[in-house]
Design an enzyme around this catalytic site. Sequence first.
Site, PDB file in Angstrom:
ATOM      1  N   LYS A 202       0.835  -1.213   0.000  1.00 52.89           N
ATOM      2  CA  LYS A 202       0.000   0.000   0.000  1.00 52.89           C
ATOM      3  C   LYS A 202       0.866   1.258   0.000  1.00 52.89           C
ATOM      4  CE  LYS A 202      -3.718   0.054   2.555  1.00 52.89           C
ATOM      5  NZ  LYS A 202      -4.628   0.134   3.720  1.00 52.89           N
ATOM      6  N   GLU A 208      10.142  -5.648   3.944  1.00 53.37           N
ATOM      7  CA  GLU A 208      10.338  -6.973   3.361  1.00 53.37           C
ATOM      8  C   GLU A 208       9.982  -6.980   1.874  1.00 53.37           C
ATOM      9  OE1 GLU A 208       8.670  -7.722   7.616  1.00 53.37           O
ATOM     10  OE2 GLU A 208       8.416  -6.253   6.001  1.00 53.37           O
ATOM     11  N   GLY A 263      -5.230  -4.821   5.343  1.00 47.36           N
ATOM     12  CA  GLY A 263      -4.460  -5.759   4.535  1.00 47.36           C
ATOM     13  C   GLY A 263      -5.032  -7.159   4.497  1.00 47.36           C
ATOM     14  N   ARG A 264      -5.439  -7.678   5.640  1.00 47.95           N
ATOM     15  CA  ARG A 264      -5.923  -9.064   5.693  1.00 47.95           C
ATOM     16  C   ARG A 264      -7.340  -9.210   5.131  1.00 47.95           C
ATOM     17  NH1 ARG A 264      -5.157  -6.815  10.512  1.00 47.95           N
ATOM     18  NH2 ARG A 264      -6.828  -6.587  12.047  1.00 47.95           N
ATOM     19  N   GLU A 349      -4.563 -11.903  14.003  1.00 46.80           N
ATOM     20  CA  GLU A 349      -4.200 -10.496  13.885  1.00 46.80           C
ATOM     21  C   GLU A 349      -5.393  -9.603  14.206  1.00 46.80           C
ATOM     22  OE1 GLU A 349      -0.987  -9.065  11.036  1.00 46.80           O
ATOM     23  OE2 GLU A 349      -2.798  -8.266  10.074  1.00 46.80           O
ATOM     24  N   HIS A 380      -3.087 -38.332  10.624  1.00 49.27           N
ATOM     25  CA  HIS A 380      -1.872 -39.086  10.923  1.00 49.27           C
ATOM     26  C   HIS A 380      -0.808 -38.207  11.556  1.00 49.27           C
ATOM     27  CE1 HIS A 380      -3.129 -42.786   8.813  1.00 49.27           C
ATOM     28  NE2 HIS A 380      -3.874 -41.931   8.126  1.00 49.27           N
ATOM     29  N   LYS A 504       9.326  -5.081  14.342  1.00 49.68           N
ATOM     30  CA  LYS A 504       9.863  -4.535  13.092  1.00 49.68           C
ATOM     31  C   LYS A 504      10.708  -3.290  13.366  1.00 49.68           C
ATOM     32  CE  LYS A 504       7.113  -4.468   9.488  1.00 49.68           C
ATOM     33  NZ  LYS A 504       5.908  -4.292   8.634  1.00 49.68           N
TER      34      LYS A 504
END
Length: 545
Positions: A202, A208, A263-264, A349, A380, A504
């Site tokens: 954005k 990152e 964002g999510r 979040e 399993h 961060k």
Amino acid sequence: MSAAAWDDVRAAYERVAPEHMRALFAGDPARARRFSCDAGPWYLDYSKNRIDDQAMAALIALARASGVEARRAAMFAGERINVTENRAVLHVALRHRGATPITVDGQDVMPSVRAVLAQMKAFSARLRNGEWRGFTGAVITDVVNIGIGGSDLGPSMACEALRKFARPGLRAHFVSNVDGTHMSEVLRRLDPACTLFIVASKTFTTQETLTNAHTARAWLINALGGEAAVARHFVAVSSNPPGVREFGIDTANMFEFWDWVGGRYSMWGAIGLPIACHVGFEVFESMLEGAYAMDKHFCDAPLERNMPVIMGMLGVWYRALFGAASYAILPYDQYLHRFPAYLQQLDMESNGKSVQLDGTAVAGATGPIVWGEPGTNGQHAFYQLLHQGTHLIPADFIVAANSHNPVGRHHTLLLANCIAQGEALMRGKTPDEVRAGLAGMPPAPALLPHRVFPGNRPSNTLVTRSLDAYALGALVALYEHKVFVQGCVFGINSFDQWGVELGKRLAQAIEPELEQGRGETGSRAGVHDASTARLIQRVRDWRQI
């Protein structure tokens, strides 16, 4: 929030908690019919929960007393319900299919939403039909999305879920981790002349994402001979035209999104560009239509028959009353193998908060730990703990009645296992049933307890006809609204994520200290605690720079 509503829920818990679900089913032949509902393409069976009619009535009353209806109306009306960032929360506008306006501060946002969707449609069509070509004139065969968090998890999950609809010869890749291995391993498989990168940030400053993007840019320039190639191999999803232009991307190929979309919650708009490229805009649009159908259900269905409300309140029931700290997502569909990871961000979040809207500490527990794997792999791995462990872990089983890949008996076995696991968690196995199952050969008394299953472990089962884009959109919207409902009841802001920031920020301070010859470490400067300073020094000693 009404203390009386919470008192009624606690009273219901005290009454129901000692009951075993076996007895609840035995005493109520209509239980499965009554504790089930439909919403869009999904059918929910929630009868395998430790509830009765009075408990559900108390939970619905709590939802009402917590202001779910009013807060829902405020969200859809574009009010600034994200109070800590003073923002509206309007991801629902990105998939709005109706003609009615949706406004923020009196401004209808739908024209700009439709303009971006039209831009996505045109671009994805040009890419898929070969009209958009690389710098050398080569057809694009690989699309690499560079993003992190909501700019990665939603699109990557959806591309995997809808892989059956992808166009042969056009592959999707996702790079999110700043670990150089992630980018290196993706680039190693690609031809620069045939690769398009989508940089999704954005602000166009996400550390990152921009680190990965510049590495991809350098790789491309080195292979194709100059910076002029960047404009044919990079597009951006951003709201920062100057940053996009400085990178070398033509701002005509920048796809906008807005601060009223978290964002999510953003894959419904420009962040969904890799989905539209991978499976085609028509399929992407079907996903939007499925989400819109769930939005309509959420807004229109009475709370007592409202699927997101029911699932949300059952989650509150186990988290607040039973102390269930963990919650398993168990999709019996290999295409949904990234769905639990996507829900981890959506839920944890959003509702991993310890402060209420008014700034005071929460009085009880909030969002659970979310995890899971596709069936039957999970059977399993961790189902042993679900069945006989000491933790109460509510679970959601998700399955489609029909497979996109009908091979022999595979899907029948998959369905049988999904349905059986819910039954086994509910029923358990008594000592008498263990003895009876051994055909006259009772186990030694010391071994009998090891073969007993307590049961009474709750689960929901979600079934759809087929996992197509419409069903996927509705499923994701269902969980979005479920998380919203729980945030209302917990009294928290589900739409910020301040907890992401501290680590961060500290990393920015530590980064220069890790490079040899760049000054004194915090161990001598007194900046860090002793453990952190010693780790920095040890890494500096061992690094080969």
